[in-house]
Scaffold this motif. Structure first.
Motif, short mmCIF file in Angstrom:
data_model
loop_
_atom_site.label_atom_id
_atom_site.label_comp_id
_atom_site.label_asym_id
_atom_site.label_seq_id
_atom_site.Cartn_x
_atom_site.Cartn_y
_atom_site.Cartn_z
N PRO A 245 63.84 69.06 50.89
CA PRO A 245 63.06 69.44 52.08
C PRO A 245 63.15 70.92 52.43
CG PRO A 245 64.26 67.41 52.48
CD PRO A 245 64.78 67.96 51.19
N THR A 246 64.31 71.55 52.14
CA THR A 246 64.49 72.95 52.53
C THR A 246 64.49 73.89 51.33
OG1 THR A 246 66.91 72.77 52.37
CG2 THR A 246 65.90 72.28 54.51
N GLY A 247 64.64 73.34 50.13
CA GLY A 247 64.72 74.19 48.94
C GLY A 247 66.08 74.85 48.76
N MET A 248 67.05 74.49 49.58
CA MET A 248 68.39 75.08 49.50
C MET A 248 69.10 74.58 48.24
SD MET A 248 71.25 75.11 52.53
CE MET A 248 70.09 75.87 53.68
N VAL A 249 69.71 75.52 47.49
CA VAL A 249 70.38 75.18 46.23
C VAL A 249 71.86 75.57 46.32
CG1 VAL A 249 70.47 75.59 43.74
CG2 VAL A 249 68.26 75.54 44.93
N VAL A 250 72.73 74.66 45.87
CA VAL A 250 74.18 74.93 45.83
C VAL A 250 74.66 74.59 44.42
CG1 VAL A 250 76.45 74.31 46.71
CG2 VAL A 250 74.50 74.44 48.27
N GLU A 251 75.43 75.50 43.84
CA GLU A 251 76.01 75.25 42.53
C GLU A 251 77.53 75.32 42.61
OE1 GLU A 251 74.39 78.16 39.91
OE2 GLU A 251 72.40 77.22 39.81
N CYS A 252 78.20 74.51 41.78
CA CYS A 252 79.66 74.53 41.77
C CYS A 252 80.14 74.21 40.36
CB CYS A 252 80.22 73.53 42.77
SG CYS A 252 82.02 73.69 42.98
N GLN A 253 80.99 75.08 39.80
CA GLN A 253 81.51 74.86 38.46
C GLN A 253 82.99 75.23 38.37
OE1 GLN A 253 79.97 77.54 35.46
NE2 GLN A 253 79.50 79.13 36.97
N ASP A 254 83.65 75.35 39.53
CA ASP A 254 85.04 75.78 39.56
C ASP A 254 85.99 74.73 39.00
OD1 ASP A 254 84.10 78.04 40.69
OD2 ASP A 254 84.69 77.56 42.73
N GLU A 255 85.67 73.47 39.24
CA GLU A 255 86.54 72.38 38.82
C GLU A 255 86.11 71.84 37.46
OE1 GLU A 255 89.17 71.52 40.47
OE2 GLU A 255 88.84 72.57 42.37
N ARG A 256 87.08 71.27 36.73
CA ARG A 256 86.74 70.68 35.44
C ARG A 256 86.20 69.26 35.61
NH1 ARG A 256 91.70 72.65 31.49
NH2 ARG A 256 91.49 74.88 31.95
N SER A 257 86.39 68.72 36.78
CA SER A 257 85.90 67.37 37.06
C SER A 257 84.51 67.45 37.68
CB SER A 257 86.85 66.64 38.01
OG SER A 257 86.22 65.54 38.62
N GLN A 258 83.56 66.73 37.10
CA GLN A 258 82.21 66.70 37.66
C GLN A 258 82.24 66.14 39.08
OE1 GLN A 258 78.57 63.92 36.78
NE2 GLN A 258 78.72 65.39 35.08
N TYR A 259 83.07 65.12 39.30
CA TYR A 259 83.17 64.51 40.63
C TYR A 259 83.63 65.53 41.66
CZ TYR A 259 84.95 61.67 44.45
OH TYR A 259 85.21 61.15 45.70
N LYS A 260 84.68 66.31 41.32
CA LYS A 260 85.19 67.29 42.27
C LYS A 260 84.17 68.39 42.54
CE LYS A 260 90.13 66.66 41.35
NZ LYS A 260 91.38 67.29 40.84
N ASN A 261 83.46 68.80 41.49
CA ASN A 261 82.42 69.82 41.69
C ASN A 261 81.31 69.30 42.61
OD1 ASN A 261 83.30 72.12 40.29
ND2 ASN A 261 82.71 71.23 38.32
N LYS A 262 80.91 68.04 42.40
CA LYS A 262 79.87 67.46 43.25
C LYS A 262 80.33 67.36 44.70
CE LYS A 262 76.95 63.36 43.81
NZ LYS A 262 76.62 62.01 43.32
N ASP A 263 81.57 66.93 44.89
CA ASP A 263 82.11 66.80 46.24
C ASP A 263 82.13 68.14 46.96
OD1 ASP A 263 83.43 65.19 48.33
OD2 ASP A 263 85.17 66.45 47.87
#
Length: 355
Positions: A245-263
């Motif tokens: 709805p807003t076009g806002m984008v967030v990226e995260c790659q600091d953690e090796r766990s996909q779950y932790k990055n998503k959280d």
């Protein structure tokens, strides 16, 4: 309309049943939500049930009109029933009008002395006393946030929060310029001078909360970038979340766990959305405030307090309930005027709905 009312009644009965479930009391947020919804629906449901009862009584009376012995009694009951049905129909149309979503909120009120110098400041103090007395009669709480008091006991400006059920629904009509005609305390010749104070009435902003709909999210995974070597990420653990709805984008790659990055990405997204909503609320608040309290010379004059004639005139009521005792009004007896303004607003809404 009756089909809609029947649906509202069924919804009310369902929510009442939920309130009878002990499990609901383990969830304070759900309990509060259900109690609030039931409170809002109750007047509509009670009026609808009264209408159904009156309709049944009227039909029974009509069926007896052909009986010579009961004709007179039945005719009177039939007439009374029709009148009651019409009265309830009007009441139900009023109750079904769209509600101001801010009506149940607390109020942030700002009062400023306007034209008239010190007399305008003294009148601002009179208005604050009036609203404080009215709030006391309603069982509301008044808390002064800031005040710039003059040597004579007036206020150049004063901000306060008024907390209580339906505070905004009653006080929103007070926004604008209040004009007073009286002999100022600063006047040695006994001459009447006009002065003014402005009042801004704003709904208190709520804590911004977000329930993000999963359907509004696009979640992509990709392989984290890095310098290589034994620690190179060979799995797609990096996360990119797009709030559609807003076009806002967030990226995260600091953690090796996909779950932790998503959280972590979800926490960042929620924070950014909350901040954007807060900024939007602040902008709306500032715009509403500017319209209401742009200076006593420019803001709309809503009421005049004429001390020589001992009356208050509300200029929005077109003659109906237009004048009242200035002494009683300043002592907080404001309900008659607020009721009349509420009815006038509802009449305008009904007119708009019927157009």
């Amino acid at each position: 309309m009756l089909t809609k009312l029947k649906s509202i009644e069924e919804n009310y009965v369902e929510k009442q049943a939920q309130l009878g479930d002990p499990a609901v009391y383990a969830d304070p947020a759900l309990l509060k939500k259900l109690q609030k919804e039931c409170k809002e629906l109750r007047p509509v449901v009670e009026a609808y049930r009264a209408y159904v009862h009156a309709e049944k009584d009227t039909e029974e009376a009509e069926s007896l009109l052909s009986d010579p012995e009961l004709h007179d009694v039945a005719q009177e009951e039939f007439r009374t029933g029709r009148e009651k049905m019409e009265q309830l129909r009007r009441e139900l149309r009023r109750l079904l009008l769209p509600r101001d979503p801010n009506d149940e909120k607390n109020v942030v009120m700002e009062i400023r002395g306007g034209v008239g110098g010190e007399e305008g400041n003294l009148f601002a103090a009179d208005l604050f006393r009036m609203y404080s007395l009215y709030a006391e009669k309603q069982g509301w709480k008044v808390e002064v946030v800031s005040a710039n008091e003059t040597e004579m006991g007036g206020f150049k400006e004063l901000s306060c929060i008024i907390e209580g059920d339906g505070a905004y629904s009653r006080l929103k009509f007070e926004a604008g310029t209040h004009r007073v005609q009286r002999v100022p305390e600063t006047e040695s010749q006994g001459r009447i001078h006009p002065s003014a104070a402005t009042v801004a009435v704003l709904p208190e902003a709520e804590e911004v909360a977000f329930d993000i709909d999963p359907k509004d999210l696009q979640i992509d995974t990709y392989r984290s970038s890095g310098a290589g070597g034994q620690h190179v990420n060979k799995t797609e653990s990096a996360i990119r979340i797009t709030h559609l709805p807003t076009g806002m984008v967030v990226e995260c790659q600091d953690e090796r766990s996909q779950y932790k990055n998503k959280d972590r990405a979800m926490k960042i997204l929620r924070t950014r959305l909350m901040e954007a909503e807060r900024e939007k609320q602040d902008a709306e608040y500032a715009a509403r405030r500017k319209r209401q309290i742009g200076g006593a010379e420019r803001a709309e004059k809503i009421r005049t307090y004429r001390f020589q004639e001992k009356i208050v005139v509300d200029h929005r009521l077109n003659g109906e309930n237009k004048t009242m005792s200035v002494t009683a009004f300043l002592d907080g007896d404001m309900d008659a005027v607020i009721d009349a303004l509420t009815l006038a607003e509802q009449a305008q809404l009904l007119e708009n709905v019927n157009q």
